[in-house]
Design an enzyme around this catalytic site. Structure first.
Site, PDB file in Angstrom:
ATOM      1  N   PHE A 117       4.147 -17.862 -12.216  1.00  0.00           N
ATOM      2  CA  PHE A 117       4.692 -18.685 -13.134  1.00  0.00           C
ATOM      3  C   PHE A 117       3.976 -20.330 -12.856  1.00  0.00           C
ATOM      4  CE2 PHE A 117       8.410 -19.970 -15.564  1.00  0.00           C
ATOM      5  CZ  PHE A 117       8.745 -18.638 -16.201  1.00  0.00           C
ATOM      6  N   GLU A 150       7.555 -19.746 -20.527  1.00  0.00           N
ATOM      7  CA  GLU A 150       6.295 -19.940 -19.728  1.00  0.00           C
ATOM      8  C   GLU A 150       5.644 -18.664 -19.239  1.00  0.00           C
ATOM      9  OE1 GLU A 150       6.401 -23.568 -17.119  1.00  0.00           O
ATOM     10  OE2 GLU A 150       5.665 -22.469 -15.575  1.00  0.00           O
ATOM     11  N   HIS A 169      13.412 -30.308 -22.323  1.00  0.00           N
ATOM     12  CA  HIS A 169      13.889 -28.971 -21.781  1.00  0.00           C
ATOM     13  C   HIS A 169      14.858 -29.335 -20.793  1.00  0.00           C
ATOM     14  CE1 HIS A 169      13.698 -24.761 -20.990  1.00  0.00           C
ATOM     15  NE2 HIS A 169      13.092 -24.910 -19.753  1.00  0.00           N
TER      16      HIS A 169
END
Lengths: 242, 580, 113, 137
Positions: B113, B242, B350
């Protein structure tokens, strides 16, 4: 370029003044990327602030915005106005549920049903320490994964004639949720006492519309039929319980 | 009288409720939420939840990634506690039935990530938040003594003499306004992305909890740090996780060029490299987009400039296995197939790094009042949150806040003070006036939506990815003016039953209060750090600003900003290095 | 009571559904359509009698026809309740439907044995 | 977890839609469902018809039965029964995979394979029955 519009016929029900719902018409802009929900938001923001409806994520995962659009239960965030050509589009609350106000329905009964099937992992014995997970192979995950995708939007209930005629019917989503745990390799229950009932799996006549309208491809009809087999086998072969 | 009252039924709130129910069954717990719990915005989280599990990983490395990702504004004691407890919380979720994706041998699988140096992000395909929330919700159902107030909107906290005594809330269904006395209150209402016009956040994310605490006298912290996620769909703002880049997706400009290599994020490799290129932190990626836009290398669309996210080389099979929701969202909402088409994306608001100031146990400065999740700022996220840290955050700090609130309730057994009833009565009269239109007249006043749009565009203009002192100063005035006008906005709906227009107005007022703190904090911080980039102060200034912004509400309603030191334990401030 | 009966009724319904699906179309095609229309000739009475001569075959025919009747009874029970709103009278409807199926089975036995 | 609705909350009455008598006519899928279920009436008829035939065989009155069967209304009824039983067969065999999910080593056998098997069995049984009935004539 003249702005194109489309007419939305929206069911209004104000319990203080209306005996039953009436349709009210609104003209909203017809834009190619507008969903029905965008049309409703336009009404609320710019035409009539008194219209009440539920919505939240507008990406088809929170399950709030299910309504009856032109006679079909749909998620309004994922149903595009352009689907309906020149319109008009009739927007009503989900059928089969008591209407609280306008497009808002009472879902407490549905939640009670969800709760009744023990929708949690049932294990025997002490919980092991929080240092390791229960092992579960991808194939074991696959065995129930599809039934874990339900977003509780209740379109399946609205599409189910058995439920609409008999509100006591446990219904598609609750049974699919029970199966989600039954088929989980980590679960040790089969929820026979709550599913092997006339108002539970045996009430289903396999119309199949729950599966047809499910926006997440959960296939509750399949979940129910599979449990009928499980329950029938367990009834014939009493020792076959897990 | 309720012992622990939790406001908000998302991941943090439900985790807190379960913590109380499991460890203190003698206490009464209630979850008050303006939506049914499974509608909460946790449901929209996609990519995953970070927790150290691999043998080649260590708690220290997760801490370092988090601290450097947060541009050294994180409190490192909080980060250490968070990183230590995250894995056990994720295993706890597994024991409750969460369908985590798996390795062939049955262990939980982890994926890379953004900003993370190791594979430590647990995932349930790309509906991690959905599965997490439903697992938590279904687990709460086995505790019948957790009471639920579904579709109740909390309008104020009852605070008397520096201590919370409950809440006043409005039952949407009946329109009744009630005081609900409680010994301890946990705020878990999520963020406030809706103060911006273009956001991944759901409609319900209006900063209610932040405003409740702020109005009651608790300070907010680090409100200037607003995370832009680099990949949102234009128009809707729907998030493309993502994980799409973690699985190997590329960001391309109009020339098909992987432009991130021009912004000190490393050199392109065909397969994803950790802490490099597309796996850089979100603030840096969103800033790179703005530079591409300035260079004229983005693609124009009716909904503003975009770049392309390219997943085509992953192939349909991998997309379906690892990020099926991305494909589902693109097909349903963008009318394209990522297996064969480029996905247009642009940065989108976000997440709020800031929130109600709390300690490691979620305690605010008001006795008995706790906060957890996006509502709170502990702070583990500093100036920029790393992707997949927010889901473990709601679990770790939801649990901690729940336990602390339970302990508080146990040691404070006195009955309800008279303030509860009288404040409830005042609130009822005030709201009934607003609803009847008798305070302003239903025909007078401005439309709620018009005021909201003004607020959103003010925020976007002044507190976007890049900010200037001038624009922020102007925004301070605009927002103060909007606040006044919102006091007299028009409510046409006089019905007591499910009056969503009244709720919309209350939400707008909450958002305006929060918006003012964002702008005030951004104006006060004369440096650039993480997600806060001042064009007029482009460098990080550790001498003056290695500190949290702490914002109180002054008696006249204006925000007053101060600074508070950051806790540093093991990782002294350094350079943020990605791709090198 | 009902709860213990439903799974068995459903098994009878399902079994009958399979038997009906596999056997009835061809039988009604032959005996109900093609033979009466003269497309194929009626088999001789002796041939037909010989077909159901073996006790095992007779037993199978009785079971098959009874299952088909249970299948029909089950569906008629639910469909009539859904179409006519008779859910409240389920017990009565069920007795009538399954009773008729049992009667048909008894008739088959008397005819064949 | 239970829902809290404190007593004394007077609530405006929710609207409950009256029963829709024509629910099955509202959607195509529902009409098809009702048709599928109504095949059962003709299934029952077909069994009755076969019982009549068996009775005739037992009594040696097959001639009279053949005459009855050749009546136009009887032929029409049986054509309908043929359509209904065939419709029943197709729908029933197609829906079977919903109840019988077969997994081989984690791999789920796709519905079309199970359906294909069912239809093959239908053909085989039909052919066998036709052969038994027609072989000497």
């Amino acid at each position: 370029m003249a702005a194109e519009t489309i007419r939305l016929d929206v069911a209004r029900y104000r319990p203080e003044e209306d005996a039953e719902p009436v349709l009210q018409s609104y003209e909203v802009p017809l834009r190619p990327d507008w969903a029905v929900l965008d049309g409703l938001a336009h009404i609320k923001d710019h035409l009539d602030g008194t219209l009440s409806f539920r919505w939240s994520c507008r990406m088809g995962i929170c399950g709030s915005c299910g309504m009856d659009v032109d006679g079909e239960p749909r998620l309004t965030c994922g149903t595009f106005l352009a689907e309906y050509g020149a319109g008009p589009v009739r927007i009503e609350p989900l059928k089969g549920f008591p209407v609280i106000r306008d497009l808002v329905v009472d879902i407490d009964g549905f939640l009670a049903k969800l709760s009744s099937v023990r929708p949690w992992l049932v294990r025997e014995g002490e919980e092991p320490p929080l240092t390791a997970e229960y092992a579960q192979t991808p194939a074991q995950l696959d065995a129930y994964k599809q039934y874990s995708m339900c977003i509780n939007c209740m379109l399946c209930y609205s599409a189910c004639p058995v439920y609409v005629l008999d509100p006591d019917f446990l219904g598609p989503a609750a049974i699919a949720l029970a199966q989600r745990y039954n088929l989980d390799s980590r679960d040790m229950d089969d929820r026979f006492d709550v599913l092997n009932l006339e108002e539970a799996v045996w009430g289903c006549t396999f119309v199949g519309d729950c599966t047809r309208v499910c926006p997440k491809h959960v296939d509750p009809a399949e979940a129910i039929q599979r449990y009928k087999v499980t329950a029938a086998l367990r009834s014939v072969l009493p020792w076959s319980g897990r | 009288m309720i012992d622990v009252l939790i406001v908000g039924g998302g991941g943090a709130g439900l985790r807190a409720a379960i913590a109380v129910a499991e460890t203190a069954p003698e206490l009464t717990v209630a979850v008050v939420s303006k939506v049914y719990p499974m509608r909460s915005h946790t449901v929209s989280a996609e990519g995953g939840a970070a927790g150290v599990i691999g043998i080649d990983d260590s708690l220290d490395e997760h801490c370092y990634d988090t601290v450097s990702g947060g541009d050294w504004l994180c409190d490192q004691d909080a980060v250490e506690a968070f990183v230590r407890e995250a894995p056990r919380e994720l295993i706890q979720l597994e024991h409750w039935g969460c369908p985590w994706s798996r390795e062939p041998d049955g262990r939980v699988a982890v994926r890379p990530f953004g900003g993370m140096k190791r594979l430590r992000t647990w995932y349930a395909a790309d509906k991690t938040g959905f599965h997490l929330l439903h697992t938590l919700f279904q687990t709460t159902l086995r505790h019948p003594w957790i009471r639920r107030y579904d579709e109740w909107y909390v309008t104020s906290l009852v605070v008397d003499d520096g201590r919370v005594h409950g809440v006043v809330a409005l039952d949407l269904r009946t329109g009744r306004v009630e005081a609900i006395p409680a010994r301890a209150v946990v705020l878990a209402t999520g963020g406030c992305g809706r103060v911006f016009p273009f956001t991944t956040n759901a409609a319900i994310k209006t900063g209610d909890g932040m405003a409740l605490a702020y109005r009651a006298g608790a300070p907010l912290k680090d409100m200037e740090f607003v995370q832009y996620h680099p990949t949102g769909l234009p128009f809707t703002g729907i998030l493309i996780t993502e994980a799409a880049r973690a699985e190997g997706g590329w960001l391309l400009n109009r020339d098909g060029y992987r432009y991130l290599q021009d912004y000190d994020l490393g050199t392109p490799t065909p397969t994803p490299k950790l802490r490099s290129m597309e796996l850089g932190p979100r603030d840096r990626l969103s800033q790179a987009f703005v530079h591409e836009q300035d260079k004229g290398r983005t693609i124009d669309t009716p909904y503003g400039p975009v770049v392309h996210l390219d997943l085509r080389h992953l192939g349909a099979a991998k997309i379906d296995a690892r990020i099926p929701f991305v494909r589902e969202l693109c097909r349903s909402y963008q009318n394209l197939d990522p297996a064969t088409d480029l996905i247009p994306v642009r940065p989108v608001v976000h997440y709020m790094m800031g929130g109600v100031h709390t300690d490691l146990d979620g305690a605010t400065t008001i006795a008995g009042l706790y906060a957890a999740g996006e509502t709170a700022c502990v702070s583990i996220n500093g100036a920029n949150r790393l992707g997949s840290n927010s889901l473990p955050e709601i679990l770790v700090f939801g649990r901690r806040a729940g336990l602390a609130a339970a302990a508080f309730a146990r040691s404070h057994r006195e009955g309800e003070p008279p303030a509860v009833r009288s404040q409830g009565d005042d609130e009822r009269r005030r709201l009934e006036r607003a609803r009847d239109g008798s305070s302003v007249g239903s025909s007078g006043g401005e439309r709620i939506a018009d005021l909201r749009e003004r607020m959103q565009h003010t925020l976007e203009g002044a507190a976007g990815i890049y900010r200037t002192g001038d624009a922020l100063a102007k925004a301070v005035d605009t927002l103060a003016d909007l606040c006044e006008r919102a006091g007299e906005a028009r409510v046409e709906d006089t019905s007591a039953t499910f009056n969503t227009e009244l709720i919309t107005l209350l939400e707008l007022r909450a958002m305006l209060d929060v918006a003012r703190t964002i702008v005030a904090c951004a104006l006060g911080r004369e440096e650039s750090r993480g997600a806060h980039q001042r064009v007029d102060f482009p460098a990080r200034d550790d001498d003056a600003y290695l500190a949290h912004s702490l914002v109180h509400r002054a008696p006249d309603g204006t925000p007053s900003v101060g600074l508070m030191p950051v806790t540093i334990t093991c990782w002294p401030p350094g350079e943020r290095v990605y791709g090198r | 009571m009902r709860r213990r009966l439903e799974p068995y009724l459903w098994l009878l319904f399902s079994g009958g559904g399979v038997v009906a699906a596999l056997t009835l179309p061809v039988l009604v095609l032959l005996f109900g359509v093609l033979m009466p229309l003269g497309v194929v000739a009626w088999p001789s009475a002796a041939h037909l009698r010989a077909l159901v001569d073996a006790p095992l075959v007779r037993g199978a025919v009785v079971v098959a026809l009874t299952l088909c009747l249970f299948h029909a009874a089950h569906r008629i029970r639910f469909t009539s309740e859904e179409l006519l709103g008779l859910r409240r009278w389920d017990a009565l409807v069920a007795v009538l439907c399954y009773g008729a199926a049992v009667a048909g089975g008894v008739t088959a036995i008397t005819l064949l044995f | 977890m239970t829902t809290a609705r404190p007593p004394g909350h007077e609530e405006a009455r929710p609207y409950v839609r009256p029963r829709d008598r024509w629910w099955f006519a509202r959607r195509r899928s529902l009409a098809v469902f009702v048709l599928r279920e109504l095949t059962s009436v003709l299934v029952a008829w077909t069994v009755a018809y076969l019982l009549l035939l068996l009775g005739a065989v037992a009594d040696g009155t097959t001639e009279r039965f053949a005459a009855l069967a050749a009546r136009p209304w009887m032929v029409a009824l049986n054509v309908l029964a043929l359509a209904a039983t065939a419709f029943h067969a197709v729908t029933f065999l197609n829906l079977a995979p919903k109840a019988t999910v077969v997994r081989l080593d984690g791999w789920r056998v796709p519905a079309w394979m199970i359906q294909g098997g069912n239809h093959t069995a239908w053909l085989a049984v039909s052919a066998l029955l036709a052969y038994l009935v027609l072989r000497s004539s």
